[in-house]
Design a protein around this motif. Structure first.
Motif, PDB file in Angstrom:
ATOM      1  N   ASP A 182      -6.964   9.083   2.248  1.00  0.00           N
ATOM      2  CA  ASP A 182      -8.473   8.711   2.246  1.00  0.00           C
ATOM      3  C   ASP A 182      -9.047   8.550   0.946  1.00  0.00           C
ATOM      4  OD1 ASP A 182     -10.896   8.099   2.832  1.00  0.00           O
ATOM      5  OD2 ASP A 182     -11.424  10.427   3.578  1.00  0.00           O
ATOM      6  N   ARG A 183      -8.805   7.153   0.792  1.00  0.00           N
ATOM      7  CA  ARG A 183      -9.596   6.710  -0.616  1.00  0.00           C
ATOM      8  C   ARG A 183     -11.022   6.607  -0.576  1.00  0.00           C
ATOM      9  NH1 ARG A 183      -6.547   1.467  -1.475  1.00  0.00           N
ATOM     10  NH2 ARG A 183      -6.695   1.471   0.735  1.00  0.00           N
ATOM     11  N   HIS A 208       7.461   6.741   1.568  1.00  0.00           N
ATOM     12  CA  HIS A 208       6.521   6.032   1.479  1.00  0.00           C
ATOM     13  C   HIS A 208       5.680   6.346   2.743  1.00  0.00           C
ATOM     14  CE1 HIS A 208       5.613   1.460   1.246  1.00  0.00           C
ATOM     15  NE2 HIS A 208       4.416   2.131   1.131  1.00  0.00           N
ATOM     16  N   GLU A 209       6.237   6.569   3.879  1.00  0.00           N
ATOM     17  CA  GLU A 209       5.322   6.682   5.105  1.00  0.00           C
ATOM     18  C   GLU A 209       4.428   8.029   4.944  1.00  0.00           C
ATOM     19  OE1 GLU A 209       5.833   6.955   9.823  1.00  0.00           O
ATOM     20  OE2 GLU A 209       7.440   7.108   8.884  1.00  0.00           O
ATOM     21  N   PRO A 215      -4.370   1.398   5.669  1.00  0.00           N
ATOM     22  CA  PRO A 215      -3.367   1.020   6.551  1.00  0.00           C
ATOM     23  C   PRO A 215      -2.402   1.927   7.050  1.00  0.00           C
ATOM     24  CG  PRO A 215      -2.559   0.738   4.572  1.00  0.00           C
ATOM     25  CD  PRO A 215      -4.050   1.397   4.264  1.00  0.00           C
ATOM     26  N   SER A 216      -1.992   1.674   8.478  1.00  0.00           N
ATOM     27  CA  SER A 216      -1.163   2.462   9.051  1.00  0.00           C
ATOM     28  C   SER A 216       0.166   2.062   8.388  1.00  0.00           C
ATOM     29  CB  SER A 216      -1.196   1.984  10.877  1.00  0.00           C
ATOM     30  OG  SER A 216      -0.778   1.041  10.972  1.00  0.00           O
ATOM     31  N   TRP A 217       1.087   2.670   8.982  1.00  0.00           N
ATOM     32  CA  TRP A 217       2.349   2.745   8.769  1.00  0.00           C
ATOM     33  C   TRP A 217       2.991   1.331   9.145  1.00  0.00           C
ATOM     34  CZ3 TRP A 217       5.781   2.995   5.150  1.00  0.00           C
ATOM     35  CH2 TRP A 217       7.330   3.079   5.147  1.00  0.00           C
ATOM     36  N   SER A 218       2.630   1.054  10.552  1.00  0.00           N
ATOM     37  CA  SER A 218       3.108  -0.167  11.143  1.00  0.00           C
ATOM     38  C   SER A 218       2.418  -1.473  10.264  1.00  0.00           C
ATOM     39  CB  SER A 218       2.827  -0.159  12.581  1.00  0.00           C
ATOM     40  OG  SER A 218       1.299  -0.224  12.783  1.00  0.00           O
ATOM     41  N   PRO A 229       0.829  -1.351  -0.089  1.00  0.00           N
ATOM     42  CA  PRO A 229      -0.037  -0.016  -0.109  1.00  0.00           C
ATOM     43  C   PRO A 229       0.991   1.179  -0.055  1.00  0.00           C
ATOM     44  CG  PRO A 229      -0.820  -1.475   1.725  1.00  0.00           C
ATOM     45  CD  PRO A 229       0.367  -1.926   1.360  1.00  0.00           C
ATOM     46  N   GLY A 230       0.401   2.230  -0.832  1.00  0.00           N
ATOM     47  CA  GLY A 230       1.298   3.690  -0.868  1.00  0.00           C
ATOM     48  C   GLY A 230       2.262   3.630  -1.934  1.00  0.00           C
TER      49      GLY A 230
END
Length: 173
Positions: A121-122, A113-114, A130-133, A12-13
């Motif tokens: 917000d899609r 990336h972070e 998803p969170s960064w973690s 993601p991202g």
């Protein structure tokens, strides 16, 4: 001439959706998003989990196969982080005679990336963001590629540039 099945993969991202949208628009291909399919399944009230993820991949495969049989090229937007997920697209290509192109997007700049994930917000109420973690955990479990794959670093190339390279490749195959 057989159609093209382009599977844009990565964490993601990294820019999968942007690149898949550009390629699909410029080539008049059908775009299939795993997140959109999963969002629809979850909106029906099914509990989130791996079964919904598998169902989303299988539903997307069925849509891809139908469109390939109609003569449309298909661009899939999917994390595609495991061998079973990738087998989905190998099956679709085999069933339709389509030329399969796996594309793997990475982003070498960790801070970028972070940054791309923060505040994203899609509009997916059920899939969520998803969170960064979450992404870091997913990176650890992301299966190495055993199939031929084209890799692009989206920290080094803009989405338009990656899309241009992919489109040029598709025209030669």
């Amino acid at each position: 001439m057989t159609g093209h099945l382009v599977v844009v993969s990565g964490l993601p991202g990294v820019g999968k959706t942007s690149i898949a949208e550009i390629v699909a628009a410029r080539t008049r291909s059908v775009r299939v998003s795993i997140d959109a399919v999963e969002e629809s399944i979850l909106a029906c009230g099914l509990p989130s989990g791996w079964q919904v993820g598998v169902a989303a991949y299988e539903a997307a495969r069925a849509m891809a196969e139908q469109n390939l049989r109609l003569g449309h090229d298909v661009v899939v937007d999917a994390v595609n982080d495991s061998e079973p997920a990738r087998q989905t697209w190998l099956t679709a290509a085999s069933q339709t005679g389509a030329h399969l192109e796996f594309v793997y997007l990475v982003i070498s700049d960790v801070q970028e990336h972070e940054r791309r994930l923060s505040g994203r917000d899609r509009g997916l109420a059920y899939v969520g963001e998803p969170s960064w973690s979450d992404v870091q955990r997913r990176r650890i479990d992301y299966a190495a590629w055993s199939d031929e794959v084209s890799e692009f670093d989206t920290a080094a190339r803009a989405a338009d540039e990656v899309a241009d390279v992919l489109i040029a490749r598709l025209r030669t195959k």
